[in-house]
Motif scaffolding. Structure first.
Motif, PDB file in Angstrom:
ATOM      1  N   ASN A  14      -6.327   5.703  -5.543  1.00  0.00           N
ATOM      2  CA  ASN A  14      -5.261   5.081  -4.761  1.00  0.00           C
ATOM      3  C   ASN A  14      -4.013   4.760  -5.563  1.00  0.00           C
ATOM      4  O   ASN A  14      -3.049   4.221  -5.027  1.00  0.00           O
ATOM      5  N   ALA A  15      -4.004   5.092  -6.843  1.00  0.00           N
ATOM      6  CA  ALA A  15      -2.827   4.890  -7.692  1.00  0.00           C
ATOM      7  C   ALA A  15      -2.557   6.184  -8.460  1.00  0.00           C
ATOM      8  O   ALA A  15      -3.466   6.992  -8.667  1.00  0.00           O
ATOM      9  N   PRO A  16      -1.303   6.393  -8.884  1.00  0.00           N
ATOM     10  CA  PRO A  16      -0.991   7.635  -9.619  1.00  0.00           C
ATOM     11  C   PRO A  16      -1.914   7.885 -10.811  1.00  0.00           C
ATOM     12  O   PRO A  16      -2.351   9.013 -11.030  1.00  0.00           O
ATOM     13  N   MET A  45      -3.646  10.437   3.258  1.00  0.00           N
ATOM     14  CA  MET A  45      -3.071  11.785   3.270  1.00  0.00           C
ATOM     15  C   MET A  45      -2.073  11.997   2.135  1.00  0.00           C
ATOM     16  O   MET A  45      -1.929  13.117   1.635  1.00  0.00           O
ATOM     17  N   ALA A  46      -1.406  10.928   1.716  1.00  0.00           N
ATOM     18  CA  ALA A  46      -0.511  11.050   0.550  1.00  0.00           C
ATOM     19  C   ALA A  46      -1.335  11.432  -0.682  1.00  0.00           C
ATOM     20  O   ALA A  46      -0.938  12.324  -1.448  1.00  0.00           O
ATOM     21  N   VAL A  47      -2.500  10.800  -0.855  1.00  0.00           N
ATOM     22  CA  VAL A  47      -3.365  11.118  -1.999  1.00  0.00           C
ATOM     23  C   VAL A  47      -3.814  12.578  -1.935  1.00  0.00           C
ATOM     24  O   VAL A  47      -3.736  13.319  -2.924  1.00  0.00           O
ATOM     25  N   VAL A  48      -4.253  13.011  -0.756  1.00  0.00           N
ATOM     26  CA  VAL A  48      -4.737  14.390  -0.593  1.00  0.00           C
ATOM     27  C   VAL A  48      -3.626  15.395  -0.873  1.00  0.00           C
ATOM     28  O   VAL A  48      -3.829  16.389  -1.592  1.00  0.00           O
ATOM     29  N   ARG A  49      -2.448  15.144  -0.334  1.00  0.00           N
ATOM     30  CA  ARG A  49      -1.333  16.088  -0.532  1.00  0.00           C
ATOM     31  C   ARG A  49      -0.907  16.148  -1.999  1.00  0.00           C
ATOM     32  O   ARG A  49      -0.525  17.210  -2.494  1.00  0.00           O
ATOM     33  N   ILE A  50      -0.950  15.004  -2.689  1.00  0.00           N
ATOM     34  CA  ILE A  50      -0.609  15.008  -4.122  1.00  0.00           C
ATOM     35  C   ILE A  50      -1.614  15.872  -4.889  1.00  0.00           C
ATOM     36  O   ILE A  50      -1.235  16.683  -5.739  1.00  0.00           O
ATOM     37  N   ILE A  51      -2.892  15.711  -4.581  1.00  0.00           N
ATOM     38  CA  ILE A  51      -3.924  16.511  -5.251  1.00  0.00           C
ATOM     39  C   ILE A  51      -3.685  18.005  -4.991  1.00  0.00           C
ATOM     40  O   ILE A  51      -3.755  18.826  -5.912  1.00  0.00           O
ATOM     41  N   MET A  53       0.834  -1.208   0.000  1.00  0.00           N
ATOM     42  CA  MET A  53       0.000   0.000   0.000  1.00  0.00           C
ATOM     43  C   MET A  53       0.869   1.259   0.000  1.00  0.00           C
ATOM     44  O   MET A  53       1.831   1.369   0.750  1.00  0.00           O
ATOM     45  N   GLY A  54       0.539   2.179  -0.885  1.00  0.00           N
ATOM     46  CA  GLY A  54       1.246   3.450  -0.945  1.00  0.00           C
ATOM     47  C   GLY A  54       2.553   3.434  -1.710  1.00  0.00           C
ATOM     48  O   GLY A  54       3.139   4.489  -1.972  1.00  0.00           O
ATOM     49  N   VAL A  55       3.030   2.257  -2.123  1.00  0.00           N
ATOM     50  CA  VAL A  55       4.354   2.157  -2.758  1.00  0.00           C
ATOM     51  C   VAL A  55       4.374   2.860  -4.114  1.00  0.00           C
ATOM     52  O   VAL A  55       5.306   3.608  -4.423  1.00  0.00           O
ATOM     53  N   ASP A  56       3.334   2.632  -4.941  1.00  0.00           N
ATOM     54  CA  ASP A  56       3.327   3.279  -6.260  1.00  0.00           C
ATOM     55  C   ASP A  56       3.231   4.796  -6.132  1.00  0.00           C
ATOM     56  O   ASP A  56       3.814   5.537  -6.933  1.00  0.00           O
ATOM     57  N   LEU A  57       2.537   5.277  -5.096  1.00  0.00           N
ATOM     58  CA  LEU A  57       2.459   6.726  -4.865  1.00  0.00           C
ATOM     59  C   LEU A  57       3.846   7.273  -4.489  1.00  0.00           C
ATOM     60  O   LEU A  57       4.269   8.322  -4.974  1.00  0.00           O
ATOM     61  N   ALA A  58       4.548   6.532  -3.609  1.00  0.00           N
ATOM     62  CA  ALA A  58       5.885   6.973  -3.179  1.00  0.00           C
ATOM     63  C   ALA A  58       6.867   6.939  -4.339  1.00  0.00           C
ATOM     64  O   ALA A  58       7.747   7.808  -4.449  1.00  0.00           O
TER      65      ALA A  58
END
Length: 313
Positions: A301-303, A70-76, A17-22
């Protein structure tokens, strides 16, 4: 289109979870690092590599799910240059997702949300010895008959409706034997089936009172601001913004019913047409159509999900 942003609860965690975002965004890496530092734990390594047996522990799963949300929100907001307040009329979260929603709306600092959820997970686990409590999903039954089944099944023990998820899915929680009796009582009231859930504690029932007491003390010690976007609270199924009220509802939520079906219906009544699920999994966006066929749900949940959403938002 009027949107609400919603945030998943426990059960949506998975190794990776979260790896592709990172991998795709420095913004996500910064979120995961901030959470690691707040917890003094290498949580992102656990999210990336497992083992699953450790990731699913409540004290790890809860902050991990919030971190991905929160990673998704911050990216947006940062990479997409679109503030959440301009995209959403309301925020809501399922159980622990309420903390993610408050962090997204600027009411809670990210580090505070991580520490609160770690404590919440630990407190919930400690509240009831392993094996004493249980939870079960009842399918094909609505809230009121499920509550009647719990009342019949209690027999001096505790069993209560924990989640009203909508679409005929109700989760019950309490003493293990009482939960087993509730499954049978619900079948007599028309439930298609009931299945025990692989959880380590009976969440959202009165057995969680020690955890509610721990969260009350912890929340009183944390700065809580007015959210930039109203929160639709689990225990009220209506919106709140006053910090003192938010604190009270977060405490009540530990032992109380997650009124998700009614929360979605409330958002619809306020003009919301789309629920945007931020974080791991697609549980909440999948439930939308079962609650109201006129509403739509989208999971980010993915880029690629985020990039597609930003083009149309």
């Amino acid at each position: 289109m009027t949107r609400a942003f919603v945030f998943p609860g426990q059960g949506s965690q998975a190794v990776g979870m979260g790896v592709d975002l990172a991998d795709a965004f420095a913004t996500a890496r910064d979120v995961f690092q901030e959470v690691d530092e707040a917890l003094k734990q290498n949580l992102f390594k656990l999210m990336r590599e497992g083992p699953e047996s450790e990731l699913v522990l409540t004290e790890n799963a809860q902050p991990a799910l919030m971190a991905v949300s929160m990673a998704v929100v911050r990216i947006i907001e940062k990479d997409g240059a679109k503030p959440l307040a301009g995209l959403a009329s309301q925020v809501a979260g399922h159980s622990l997702g309420e903390y993610s929603a408050l962090a997204a709306a600027g009411s809670l600092q990210l580090a505070d949300a991580a520490r609160l959820l770690k404590l919440r997970g630990q407190s919930m686990q400690k509240a009831v010895p392993v094996g004493v409590g249980a939870m079960a999903a009842l399918l094909g039954i609505e809230l009121e008959p499920a509550q009647e089944a719990c009342a019949e099944a209690a027999q001096g023990e505790i069993v209560a409706v924990a989640n009203d998820n909508g679409g005929g899915q109700v989760v019950v929680s309490g003493h293990k034997a009482a939960v087993e009796r509730a499954i049978e009582a619900a079948k007599a009231k028309g439930a298609k089936r009931g299945m025990m859930l692989p959880v380590s504690a009976p969440f959202h029932c009165p057995l969680m009172q020690p955890a509610a007491d721990a969260m009350q003390a912890a929340l009183e010690a944390v700065a809580l601001g007015t959210p930039r976007i109203p929160l639709v609270a689990n225990v009220l199924a209506s919106e709140i913004t006053e910090p003192g009220n938010i604190r009270r509802r977060l405490v009540e939520q530990v032992t109380g019913l997650v009124r998700w079906r009614e929360s979605v219906q409330y958002m619809k009544s306020q003009g919301v047409e789309m629920l945007v699920e931020c974080g791991s999994g697609k549980v909440l966006s999948g439930l939308v159509k079962r609650i109201d066929k006129e509403m739509t749900g989208v999971a980010l949940n993915a880029p690629a999900d985020i990039e597609t959403f930003l083009k149309t938002a």
